[in-house]
Design an enzyme around this catalytic site. Structure first.
Site: not given
Ligand code: PBG
Length: 321
Positions: A246, A193
């Site tokens: 992400k 992420k």
């Protein structure tokens, strides 16, 4: 050279041939729809930029999930915002109520993923707790995050999805769940992420924007591939059952590499800013929403994403999945 071109054209001659040659077919079962519940909400408010997505009361969320099930969605990722923020101890009554209301109503018709993080609970909006000198208090953070994960699981969450990016959180949550005999509750870690510009609409929706500084001290630097892959390997080593990249659209180069290294399932999260960019372009008449979404999903799938979290999951059936 000319010959090759001709051959390519021949295979594009009909819809059936194009379908025959397509390699990224997938179905509604691969989509995950985010759901936002806020304790302050009596009804629902549309989230700026995220067409068809709302911040809702618990009651409204039940109605929404019911409608989504009719549209073929079975996986939901839940974000819960309490009315009171704190930075020392957290009251999770509302969270438990939201999760148990959903699970009691829909039982095993749905897979309920609970996002686990501190940013919507803390008064400073960070994903961690701090020492007096503003350094991260990792021990305390991991303790709280594991307690939150346990509390969500006890309330009925099917899947725990930690999004905080603290070192060691997957292991710490796994231990906590195992000790409490939740041996079969999977952890799907937000494992790669990035610290990203594309989370803007989400932070509005979850009222989780940091009140000072940014998240660069704990989220990944988008300039490094090595670090990004290592972050997923660490989550895998700590016991994550599935992994995630992400923002999804700006991380497609990493999916196959992470799969190769970890042999785990890896999904892509098309985040709020990515989705909003497409919605706002459509609003200005610059593209066709459904066609553009379809393209982005196929691209993430082509890059190897085994599941896709998107604010457009509830449109997927209408789009043709
Ligand atoms: C919480 C969290 C965030 C997102 C998912 N979980 C925001 C952040 O890390 O700042 C972003 C999702 C999106 O933008 O759609 N830590």
């Amino acid at each position: 050279m000319k010959k090759v071109e001709k051959k390519l054209h021949r295979l594009k001659g009909s819809q059936l041939l194009r379908d025959l040659c397509s390699e990224t077919n997938f179905s509604l079962s691969h989509f995950v729809q985010p759901i936002f519940i806020n304790e302050n909400m009596l009804d629902r408010d549309e989230i700026t930029g995220l067409k068809n997505n709302f911040v809702m009361s618990i009651d409204k969320s039940l109605q929404q999930i019911d409608e989504d099930i009719n549209k073929g969605v079975r996986n939901f990722l839940l974000f819960i915002t309490p009315s009171k923020k704190n930075s020392t101890s957290f009251n999770l009554d509302f969270h438990q109520k939201a999760i148990s209301s959903i699970k009691n109503r829909f039982k095993d018709d749905i897979n309920l993923w609970a996002d686990v993080c501190l940013c919507s609970l803390t008064d400073h909006g960070h994903c961690c707790l701090f020492n007096d000198d503003e350094s991260i208090n990792l021990e305390k953070t991991l303790k709280e995050i594991s307690n939150i994960a346990l509390s969500y699981t006890e309330a009925g969450a099917d899947i725990i999805a930690p999004s905080d990016m603290m070192d060691g959180r997957t292991l710490s949550i796994r231990k906590k769940l195992d000790e409490s005999n939740f041996l079969m509750t999977p952890i799907i870690s937000y494992s790669t992420k990035f610290s990203s510009n594309f989370y803007g609409p989400f932070r509005d929706a979850a009222s989780s924007a940091p009140s000072f500084g940014d998240r660069k001290k704990y989220q990944l630097d988008y300039r490094s591939q090595t670090e990004a892959i290592r972050a997923s390997i660490r989550c895998a080593d700590e016991g994550a059952d599935m992994l995630m990249v992400k923002p999804g659209m700006t991380s497609i180069d990493l999916i196959d590499k992470i799969k190769e290294k970890t042999h785990l399932m890896v999904g892509a999260y098309q985040v709020s800013g990515e989705y909003a960019g497409i919605c706002l372009s459509e609003e200005k008449g610059l593209l066709n929403l459904n066609e553009a979404l379809k393209e982005t999903w196929h691209v993430m799938r082509r890059a190897g994403a085994q599941y896709i979290i998107t604010y457009g999951a509830r449109l997927a059936k209408e789009i043709g999945f």
